[in-house]
Design an enzyme around this catalytic site. Structure first.
Site, PDB file in Angstrom:
ATOM      1  N   GLU A  90      36.582 -34.795 -14.772  1.00 56.90           N
ATOM      2  CA  GLU A  90      36.190 -35.754 -13.845  1.00 56.90           C
ATOM      3  C   GLU A  90      37.249 -35.986 -12.382  1.00 56.90           C
ATOM      4  O   GLU A  90      36.639 -35.423 -11.290  1.00 56.90           O
ATOM      5  CB  GLU A  90      36.818 -37.503 -13.692  1.00 56.90           C
ATOM      6  CG  GLU A  90      36.447 -38.446 -12.998  1.00 56.90           C
ATOM      7  CD  GLU A  90      37.064 -39.563 -13.362  1.00 56.90           C
ATOM      8  OE1 GLU A  90      36.413 -40.908 -13.293  1.00 56.90           O
ATOM      9  OE2 GLU A  90      37.837 -39.822 -14.729  1.00 56.90           O
ATOM     10  N   ASP A  91      38.479 -35.409 -13.049  1.00 55.46           N
ATOM     11  CA  ASP A  91      39.718 -34.738 -11.955  1.00 55.46           C
ATOM     12  C   ASP A  91      40.110 -33.290 -10.553  1.00 55.46           C
ATOM     13  O   ASP A  91      40.257 -33.243 -10.493  1.00 55.46           O
ATOM     14  CB  ASP A  91      40.310 -35.898 -11.693  1.00 55.46           C
ATOM     15  CG  ASP A  91      40.230 -37.078 -12.027  1.00 55.46           C
ATOM     16  OD1 ASP A  91      39.181 -37.798 -11.850  1.00 55.46           O
ATOM     17  OD2 ASP A  91      41.011 -37.869 -12.881  1.00 55.46           O
TER      18      ASP A  91
END
Length: 718
Positions: A90-91
């Site tokens: 996600e990051d």
């Protein structure tokens, strides 16, 4: 350079938290697995390089802390690796393919399961949260380890929530109390549940938490001597019985005290006026032996004994619960269980990774968790809205349950206040869809009957029976609610298509042209231009009040160049109500129309056609938008029961309500609701909502009621 390319530079210094994690892992994992965990840290640290948390710490400290929480559960190396890497997809720039190449498909699948949805556009923050939750549950279905990582992730975030803004703290705390703590409880993970509840309560209501916590410390200080004497007396009795045991005093948490004070309307003193102990023994038979021993020491309350060993809770929890009359004027609550049961009670599904045996308690927790998740997967396939799905799941997360038996002795756990209809759907969706009545302990009972623990329930079905909208008022379980809503949505769509067809046909007929004469290419072009997938969607949209049939008729004629028919429309033919359109028609509660009344329909956006009596005061306002009015009448063979209101003026004395209700029943009518409108010492005015077939049936009810001596008048209302 990508973190998992195989060319990462070595991390020169391994932080203390990572070394501590590896030392704890060495207690139960081989060295080669620990080296894989170190590799996961190196890749995660490089992927998150430059990222920090709100507190200013390097971001990698969070996933390492999450992994540390999971080490206490004794989970496998794959779960620890996935925990360290759970935010990378996600990051960071790390890809799923790189994860899978480095650590295998199982780790990549778990990381993907934990990853939040961040690329989908949602209508609201609520919908985004609901969809993220939905995806997490589906990932759980593939691998239960996903929820362990997710719960550990939420637990560490709650432990470090102090660095967040106040609004964020309150939002996250509310979500923790509403969703994550109940999930932990539903999976039997009471250690996680207790800390999530305490941290959530502290963040949401810091002053209330502080006050209750201080009062608990004060009370325990005053009661320490009494608790010690009770514990010594119990231990001496168990020693006399030659039972190996350990006794732990149980202290209520600030959150559990707060919820009991609020929900049970008790004072702090009333909630705390209980001594709680847990007795842990080696084997199952020792549990019942210990029960007899403590019952011989203090007298038990006969209505407060529960055997969750013979009938485990839905999350696999097993224990004997009893309440005794204590020597200090306060009741003593005692739980008796084995060591295995105690581990499962605290760790739930996570106990699977602690005990590598075939213990029944462990298997019970695992199997029940899998059954619950499988049920969620079935439910989500029926719900188009993530928010509806989330609301239904919340129902299943309530801790209070009733335990019921099928005629063959199978045990089913249902939420508190479950009805016989909930039981029918718990047996099987087809049984629920065709249920007509129930036998509860061999006695015939309606489907809306609320059930109590220990009852034996048999469902009576009929092939012709189908769900009705009223069923939603009877059920509390998510499985039943989802199945009924799915059936009604399908029914509503079919009804809407049929009604929309009739409405458009009438609008075209008023222009001296039939629906069947519109060329197929014109219909296809209109459907495409208005972004519908099929003609049926257009017709349903008309019935639901989102498009005016006159406007659609005019546009269709313009598209085919038949402008001669777009002027001078003649009066519409009335649409006849047969009683089969209940899925899309609704009847106004301001005037309660019934067959025999002059009626008119009003197209309300999103609600479809709402039927009013022609004399309803609201119709005058509706005539200001004539394009939304629908000419309607009753079919000669109209079927079904319809709500109407009966106003009764009577004496005000005991027995009047029973007398009037009996008269209504004798007239073959059912009472849905009754309320007192006016009341004085001598007279009363009662308003009954009843079900009738038509105006003639209503008049028959009025005549029957007026015969009662206590009645001075009976009229239709309004």
């Amino acid at each position: 350079m990508r973190a998992a390319s195989g060319k990462t530079s070595a991390i020169p210094v391994v932080p203390a938290d990572v070394l501590a994690l590896e030392k704890r892992l060495a207690a139960y994992l081989p060295q080669e697995q620990i080296l894989r965990v170190r590799r996961a840290y190196e890749i995660g640290a490089q992927a998150h390089s430059g990222q920090t948390r709100k507190s200013g710490e390097p971001y990698i400290t969070h996933p390492v802390a999450v992994a540390g929480i999971l080490v206490d559960l004794g989970v496998d190396a794959e779960t620890i690796i996935a925990a360290i890497l759970h935010d990378t997809l996600e990051d960071t720039l790390l890809s799923r393919e790189e994860l899978e190449h480095e650590f295998g498909a199982a780790v990549a699948e778990m990381v993907d399961g934990v990853t939040k949805l961040d690329k989908v556009q949602f209508k609201s923050r609520q919908e985004a949260a609901a969809e993220s939750f939905r995806k997490m549950l589906l990932a759980m279905a593939r691998d239960l380890r996903v929820i362990l990582i997710k719960l550990a992730d939420r637990l560490h975030n709650m432990r470090t929530i102090g660095s967040m803004a106040i609004d964020s703290r309150r939002r996250i705390a509310r979500e923790t109390l509403d969703i994550y703590a109940p999930i932990a409880q539903r999976l039997g993970m009471n250690q996680f549940k207790a800390e999530l509840q305490d941290l959530g309560f502290r963040a949401l209501y810091p002053d209330r938490h502080r006050i209750i916590e201080a009062r608990i410390k004060n009370v325990l200080g005053n009661r320490r001597e009494a608790m010690g004497k009770i514990e010594m007396a119990c231990s001496a009795r168990l020693d006399h019985e030659k039972l190996a045991h350990r006794i732990v005093s149980r202290i209520k948490s600030p959150y559990s005290i707060y919820t009991k004070m609020r929900e049970d309307r008790k004072t702090f003193a009333q909630v705390m006026d209980v001594y709680g102990f847990r007795v842990v023994v080696p084997q199952v038979m020792n549990c019942y032996h210990a029960l007899g021993a403590v019952h011989g020491l203090y007298k038990p309350l006969d209505t407060r004994f529960r055997d969750f060993i013979a009938i485990p809770k839905a999350n696999g929890y097993q224990s004997l619960h009893t309440v005794l009359f204590g020597p200090f004027g306060a009741p003593i609550e005692i739980q008796i269980r084995t060591e295995d049961m105690d581990t499962v009670a605290e760790r739930g599904v996570a106990a699977h990774w602690v005990y590598k045996n075939d213990g029944s308690a462990v298997n019970s927790a695992q199997n029940r968790a899998r059954e619950w998740v499988a049920g969620l997967v079935d439910a989500q396939t029926r719900e188009s809205s993530s928010i509806d799905f989330l609301e239904n799941v919340k129902v299943d997360l309530f801790p209070d349950e009733v335990y019921l038996f099928t005629p063959k002795g199978r045990i089913l756990a249902l939420p508190r206040n479950a009805s016989a209809l909930d039981f029918a759907y718990a047996v099987h969706t087809d049984v629920g869809d065709h249920a007509v009545a129930a036998r509860i302990d061999t006695k015939l009972a309606p489907l809306r009957t609320r059930l109590s623990s220990g009852q034996t329930v048999e469902i009576i079905t009929a092939p012709s029976a189908v769900p009705s909208p009223q069923w939603l008022e009877y059920v509390v379980s998510s499985k039943a609610r989802t199945a009924i809503r799915h059936f009604l949505k399908h029914l509503q769509h079919e009804d809407a298509v049929e009604l929309g067809h009739r409405m458009l046909d009438r609008a075209l007929d008023a222009r001296n042209i039939s629906f069947d004469s519109i060329p197929t290419d014109v219909l296809d072009r209109f459907v495409l231009d208005n972004k519908f997938k099929r003609l049926e969607e257009l017709l349903a949209d008309i019935a639901l009040g989102n498009r005016m049939p006159d406007q659609v008729a005019r546009q269709l004629l313009e598209m085919q160049g038949d402008l001669a028919h777009t002027h001078q429309p003649r009066a519409h033919e009335k649409i006849l109500i047969s009683g089969a359109e209940r899925g899309v028609l609704s009847f106004a509660r301001c005037c309660y129309p019934i067959p025999g009344d002059a009626i008119v329909g009003y197209l309300s956006a999103g609600k479809g056609v709402v039927v009013h009596r022609a004399e309803c005061p609201n119709v005058a306002d509706y005539r200001k938008t004539p394009e939304r009015l629908v000419a309607m009448d009753w079919d000669a063979n109209v079927q079904g029961d319809y709500r109407a209101q009966l106003r009764v003026e009577s004496d005000n004395k005991p027995g009047v309500l029973a007398t009037v209700a009996a008269a209504i029943a004798e007239a073959d009518s059912n009472i849905e609701n009754v309320e007192y409108k006016e009341l004085d010492n001598q007279y009363a005015t009662l308003l009954f909502t009843i079900e009738v077939r038509n105006t003639q049936h209503f008049d028959a009810v009025v005549r029957r009621v007026q015969r009662a001596i206590v009645v001075h008048g009976a009229y239709r209302h309004p």
